[in-house]
Write a protein that holds these residues in place. Structure first.
Motif, PDB file in Angstrom:
ATOM      1  N   LEU A 116      -3.783  -5.610  -2.951  1.00  0.00           N
ATOM      2  CA  LEU A 116      -4.872  -5.957  -2.048  1.00  0.00           C
ATOM      3  C   LEU A 116      -4.624  -5.407  -0.643  1.00  0.00           C
ATOM      4  O   LEU A 116      -5.547  -4.927   0.023  1.00  0.00           O
ATOM      5  CB  LEU A 116      -5.049  -7.478  -1.998  1.00  0.00           C
ATOM      6  CG  LEU A 116      -6.150  -7.986  -1.058  1.00  0.00           C
ATOM      7  CD1 LEU A 116      -7.493  -7.341  -1.384  1.00  0.00           C
ATOM      8  CD2 LEU A 116      -6.262  -9.510  -1.131  1.00  0.00           C
ATOM      9  N   LYS A 117      -3.362  -5.440  -0.201  1.00  0.00           N
ATOM     10  CA  LYS A 117      -3.043  -4.886   1.114  1.00  0.00           C
ATOM     11  C   LYS A 117      -3.326  -3.382   1.159  1.00  0.00           C
ATOM     12  O   LYS A 117      -3.877  -2.872   2.148  1.00  0.00           O
ATOM     13  CB  LYS A 117      -1.574  -5.151   1.448  1.00  0.00           C
ATOM     14  CG  LYS A 117      -1.248  -6.599   1.770  1.00  0.00           C
ATOM     15  CD  LYS A 117       0.212  -6.742   2.128  1.00  0.00           C
ATOM     16  CE  LYS A 117       0.570  -8.180   2.461  1.00  0.00           C
ATOM     17  NZ  LYS A 117       2.005  -8.317   2.837  1.00  0.00           N
ATOM     18  N   ASN A 118      -2.954  -2.675   0.110  1.00  0.00           N
ATOM     19  CA  ASN A 118      -3.243  -1.240   0.062  1.00  0.00           C
ATOM     20  C   ASN A 118      -4.745  -0.978   0.109  1.00  0.00           C
ATOM     21  O   ASN A 118      -5.213  -0.044   0.770  1.00  0.00           O
ATOM     22  CB  ASN A 118      -2.655  -0.624  -1.208  1.00  0.00           C
ATOM     23  CG  ASN A 118      -1.144  -0.560  -1.177  1.00  0.00           C
ATOM     24  OD1 ASN A 118      -0.528  -0.733  -0.132  1.00  0.00           O
ATOM     25  ND2 ASN A 118      -0.541  -0.331  -2.334  1.00  0.00           N
ATOM     26  N   LEU A 119      -5.485  -1.812  -0.600  1.00  0.00           N
ATOM     27  CA  LEU A 119      -6.940  -1.670  -0.617  1.00  0.00           C
ATOM     28  C   LEU A 119      -7.519  -1.883   0.778  1.00  0.00           C
ATOM     29  O   LEU A 119      -8.384  -1.127   1.236  1.00  0.00           O
ATOM     30  CB  LEU A 119      -7.541  -2.668  -1.608  1.00  0.00           C
ATOM     31  CG  LEU A 119      -9.016  -2.496  -1.958  1.00  0.00           C
ATOM     32  CD1 LEU A 119      -9.263  -1.155  -2.615  1.00  0.00           C
ATOM     33  CD2 LEU A 119      -9.475  -3.629  -2.861  1.00  0.00           C
ATOM     34  N   MET A 120      -7.020  -2.902   1.471  1.00  0.00           N
ATOM     35  CA  MET A 120      -7.508  -3.193   2.820  1.00  0.00           C
ATOM     36  C   MET A 120      -7.112  -2.103   3.805  1.00  0.00           C
ATOM     37  O   MET A 120      -7.823  -1.847   4.786  1.00  0.00           O
ATOM     38  CB  MET A 120      -6.971  -4.550   3.278  1.00  0.00           C
ATOM     39  CG  MET A 120      -7.503  -5.714   2.466  1.00  0.00           C
ATOM     40  SD  MET A 120      -6.722  -7.290   2.886  1.00  0.00           S
ATOM     41  CE  MET A 120      -7.359  -7.539   4.545  1.00  0.00           C
ATOM     42  N   THR A 121      -5.997  -1.431   3.545  1.00  0.00           N
ATOM     43  CA  THR A 121      -5.551  -0.354   4.433  1.00  0.00           C
ATOM     44  C   THR A 121      -6.447   0.868   4.339  1.00  0.00           C
ATOM     45  O   THR A 121      -6.707   1.543   5.348  1.00  0.00           O
ATOM     46  CB  THR A 121      -4.104   0.039   4.093  1.00  0.00           C
ATOM     47  OG1 THR A 121      -3.256  -1.095   4.254  1.00  0.00           O
ATOM     48  CG2 THR A 121      -3.616   1.156   5.000  1.00  0.00           C
ATOM     49  N   ILE A 122      -6.947   1.149   3.142  1.00  0.00           N
ATOM     50  CA  ILE A 122      -7.727   2.370   2.943  1.00  0.00           C
ATOM     51  C   ILE A 122      -9.208   2.179   3.234  1.00  0.00           C
ATOM     52  O   ILE A 122      -9.947   3.154   3.417  1.00  0.00           O
ATOM     53  CB  ILE A 122      -7.542   2.899   1.499  1.00  0.00           C
ATOM     54  CG1 ILE A 122      -7.878   4.395   1.442  1.00  0.00           C
ATOM     55  CG2 ILE A 122      -8.385   2.125   0.513  1.00  0.00           C
ATOM     56  CD1 ILE A 122      -7.575   5.024   0.102  1.00  0.00           C
ATOM     57  N   ILE A 123      -9.680   0.934   3.314  1.00  0.00           N
ATOM     58  CA  ILE A 123     -11.099   0.674   3.545  1.00  0.00           C
ATOM     59  C   ILE A 123     -11.616   1.323   4.835  1.00  0.00           C
ATOM     60  O   ILE A 123     -12.717   1.887   4.846  1.00  0.00           O
ATOM     61  CB  ILE A 123     -11.370  -0.845   3.547  1.00  0.00           C
ATOM     62  CG1 ILE A 123     -11.291  -1.393   2.115  1.00  0.00           C
ATOM     63  CG2 ILE A 123     -12.736  -1.167   4.135  1.00  0.00           C
ATOM     64  CD1 ILE A 123     -12.281  -0.772   1.154  1.00  0.00           C
ATOM     65  N   PRO A 124     -10.883   1.270   5.965  1.00  0.00           N
ATOM     66  CA  PRO A 124     -11.404   1.940   7.169  1.00  0.00           C
ATOM     67  C   PRO A 124     -11.657   3.431   6.967  1.00  0.00           C
ATOM     68  O   PRO A 124     -12.684   3.956   7.427  1.00  0.00           O
ATOM     69  CB  PRO A 124     -10.304   1.689   8.208  1.00  0.00           C
ATOM     70  CG  PRO A 124      -9.645   0.429   7.768  1.00  0.00           C
ATOM     71  CD  PRO A 124      -9.655   0.499   6.268  1.00  0.00           C
ATOM     72  N   VAL A 125     -10.734   4.123   6.283  1.00  0.00           N
ATOM     73  CA  VAL A 125     -10.951   5.549   6.016  1.00  0.00           C
ATOM     74  C   VAL A 125     -12.159   5.725   5.108  1.00  0.00           C
ATOM     75  O   VAL A 125     -12.982   6.627   5.303  1.00  0.00           O
ATOM     76  CB  VAL A 125      -9.695   6.174   5.384  1.00  0.00           C
ATOM     77  CG1 VAL A 125      -9.943   7.635   5.017  1.00  0.00           C
ATOM     78  CG2 VAL A 125      -8.510   6.071   6.337  1.00  0.00           C
ATOM     79  N   TRP A 126     -12.278   4.863   4.123  1.00  0.00           N
ATOM     80  CA  TRP A 126     -13.425   4.914   3.198  1.00  0.00           C
ATOM     81  C   TRP A 126     -14.736   4.759   3.962  1.00  0.00           C
ATOM     82  O   TRP A 126     -15.719   5.463   3.696  1.00  0.00           O
ATOM     83  CB  TRP A 126     -13.280   3.819   2.149  1.00  0.00           C
ATOM     84  CG  TRP A 126     -14.488   3.632   1.285  1.00  0.00           C
ATOM     85  CD1 TRP A 126     -14.829   4.360   0.177  1.00  0.00           C
ATOM     86  CD2 TRP A 126     -15.529   2.662   1.456  1.00  0.00           C
ATOM     87  NE1 TRP A 126     -16.016   3.903  -0.347  1.00  0.00           N
ATOM     88  CE2 TRP A 126     -16.466   2.861   0.410  1.00  0.00           C
ATOM     89  CE3 TRP A 126     -15.753   1.648   2.380  1.00  0.00           C
ATOM     90  CZ2 TRP A 126     -17.601   2.077   0.286  1.00  0.00           C
ATOM     91  CZ3 TRP A 126     -16.897   0.862   2.250  1.00  0.00           C
ATOM     92  CH2 TRP A 126     -17.811   1.083   1.206  1.00  0.00           C
TER      93      TRP A 126
END
Length: 573
Positions: A327-337
């Motif tokens: 979940l942390k990895n997912l939250m990290t990439i959301i801004p770039v997405w």
């Protein structure tokens, strides 16, 4: 772009008999059925979707700006439905049933389009384009139209990307999957070129009924080809929703919000039955993973989590550390997405206004041939395909040899953002020229501006180059950085951001239409150049936002990144 999502569907069957049965299925025997179905279904979808704006203007007397809004909403829904299709396939039914059902829904949509175009009572009486005496559609006619659009967009979203997952499931070896992906995208591009040229030409010059009828026949052929290969397909058992573990982490962290998260020992966290390699990886990260520390509470073992036999098990109060890190990895990439959303917004407005501009310009190629307005978008498609090939086969290897450093997915995305701005600037300058010619010659409403529509090809080609950099880089980044449990839907996130971007393009168009006089129904009296300059400003601000996100983004899967950058980052185009 989306088809990298297929890599995690290959678990063995639980029973030996069923395993032996399934092991005899799949392989290249299924290839003609799947690719043939993909070709026919894509021709059908492209046939009605690419020329929708012109259809609404000429047959339903919808004002030009309203037609672009409707088209963008429909295309946005087609971009959002693949997420639902992927979740349904992965969680409940598997790929084949989902593709079959939505292919049938798509067939209903194309049949409805054919009926609307051939039965006069489904459309208002004909009138000249731009006439003020045109009769508006009745409520019943609008209802039939919207029902048709709903069926067609649902069928498109549920088949086009899930069938790629289904195709990848038929192969065990990565090289075979890679070969399938190459054929998949080649088929997609060929089908789109056919739709953007031959079918649109039939619709504009022969008749809408015949054009949509061809789409319906192609859809029926695609559905038949898919069903005929049923006995050869390998079926992968659905694994359940991958989003459930994400929800469990959030719920568990909230329920333990009063618990102290300052534990420093690895023994305080629950790792479940993770393998030794992954366990060491996670243990090394626990004390150093400082971001989103609140979520660590979800993996803290407390006395209330202990079972009667003294062991621990996953629940809505206790999650594994792997789930927390996912979940942390997912939250990290959301801004770039999120930076891709406004890029898709500008592309949506750009394409819609390009069709409107083409309708007002000289589209003759020689004395007897007139290019359909919607067919100009094929230049964007061709530029994207060519740029992908050049980037993967020439630019990436050359850069690697000269600098001994790869072009990372983030750099590739950034290059796409920058070239997108150049395309918008070029389109704004060309629109300024078009308006000047229209005013100089005092062009009346409904008349043609004496300026060649070939001027539109250049910004379309530049935009295609932008997409050739941006979207493959986006796919590579998502696939390598998304949690393993979400690999099957990671690349469908591209479809999601495109869908959201197209919805926003409708909102942006409506906002400009309501607050300015830049978008009248007669665009020769408007200021489309100001609209494009507004898009330039939005794209530039979005590019700055991307640079900030990229500056603070840290790759989690470094080894995967290196593997991708060694030459496979562009594979799934």
């Amino acid at each position: 772009m989306e088809a990298l999502e297929m890599q995690q569907h290959f678990e063995g069957s639980t029973g030996r008999a069923s395993y032996n049965k399934e092991s005899k299925r799949g392989g290249w025997t299924t290839f003609p059925f799947i690719i043939g179905s993909m070709m026919a279904l894509s021709i059908a979808v492209g046939g009605w979707g690419s020329n929708l704006i012109v259809f609404l203007i000429t047959e339903f007397h919808v004002k030009s700006i309203s037609a672009t809004k409707i088209s963008n909403v429909v295309l946005a829904c087609s971009g959002l439905f693949p997420i639902a299709g992927a979740i349904i396939a992965d969680s409940f039914f598997g790929s084949f049933p989902v593709v079959s059902i939505f292919a049938f829904v798509s067939l209903l949509g194309t049949i409805m389009f054919t009926l609307i175009a051939t039965i006069q009572s489904f459309t208002p009486p004909r009138c000249a384009i731009g006439s003020f005496t045109c009769e508006s559609p009745s409520n019943l006619q609008y209802a039939v139209l919207y029902m048709t659009l709903t069926l067609a967009s649902m069928g498109s979203g549920g088949t086009r990307f899930t069938i790629a997952t289904m195709g990848a499931e038929q192969f065990d070896k990565p090289k075979d999957q890679a070969a399938f992906f190459s054929w998949y995208y080649l088929t997609l591009y060929v089908a789109n070129v056919i739709s953007f040229t031959a079918i649109i030409y039939v619709q504009d010059n022969v008749g809408w009924g015949l054009g949509f009828g061809i789409c319906a026949i192609a859809n029926a052929i695609g559905l038949a080809a898919l069903v005929l290969g049923k006995k050869f397909y390998r079926r992968v058992k659905p694994k359940g929703s991958p989003f459930k573990s994400i929800a469990r982490v959030v719920v568990a962290a909230i329920r333990k919000r009063e618990t102290s998260a300052t534990f420093g020992s690895h023994e305080d966290y629950y790792f479940g039955t993770t393998g030794n390699y992954m366990l060491k990886y996670l243990e090394d990260r626990v004390p150093t993973k400082r971001s989103f520390r609140f979520l660590n509470r979800a993996a803290l073992k407390t006395e209330s989590d202990r079972q009667s036999d003294g062991s621990y098990a996953r629940s809505w109060r206790l999650c594994t550390m792997e789930e927390v890190e996912d979940l942390k990895n997912l939250m990290t990439i959301i801004p770039v997405w999120s930076t891709g959303i406004f890029l898709s917004t500008s592309i949506g407005v750009f394409n819609s206004l390009t069709i409107l501009r083409a309708l007002t310009m000289d589209r003759h190629l020689g004395p007897n041939f007139k290019i359909p307005a919607a067919s100009f978008l094929v230049f964007n498609l061709l530029a994207t395909a060519i740029s992908i090939f050049v980037v993967d086969c020439l630019i990436l290897p050359t850069w690697q040899n000269l600098t001994h450093r790869p072009i990372t997915p983030l750099r590739r995305i950034g290059i796409g953002h920058f070239i997108n701005i150049i395309a918008l600037v070029g389109s704004a300058l060309i629109e300024t020229r078009r308006l000047h010619v229209a005013q100089t010659h005092e062009v009346l409403e409904g008349s043609i501006v004496p300026m060649s529509a070939s001027w539109l090809v250049l910004p379309l080609a530049v935009l295609g180059i932008s997409e050739g950099f941006h979207f493959p880089g986006t796919v590579a980044l998502y696939y390598q950085e998304f949690p393993m449990a979400l690999k099957s839907t990671s690349t469908a996130m591209v479809s999601l951001l495109i869908g959201i971007g197209l919805f926003l393009s409708t909102i942006v168009t409506d906002l400009i239409d309501r607050t300015t006089r830049w978008l009248p129904d007669n665009i020769n009296d408007g200021r489309l150049d100001c609209v494009f300059w507004t898009l330039v400003v939005i794209a530039t601000v979005n590019f700055g936002y991307f640079l900030i996100c990229a500056r603070f983004f840290k790759y989690q899967n470094v080894e995967d990144r290196e593997d991708l950058d060694d030459g496979t980052s562009g594979l799934p185009q």
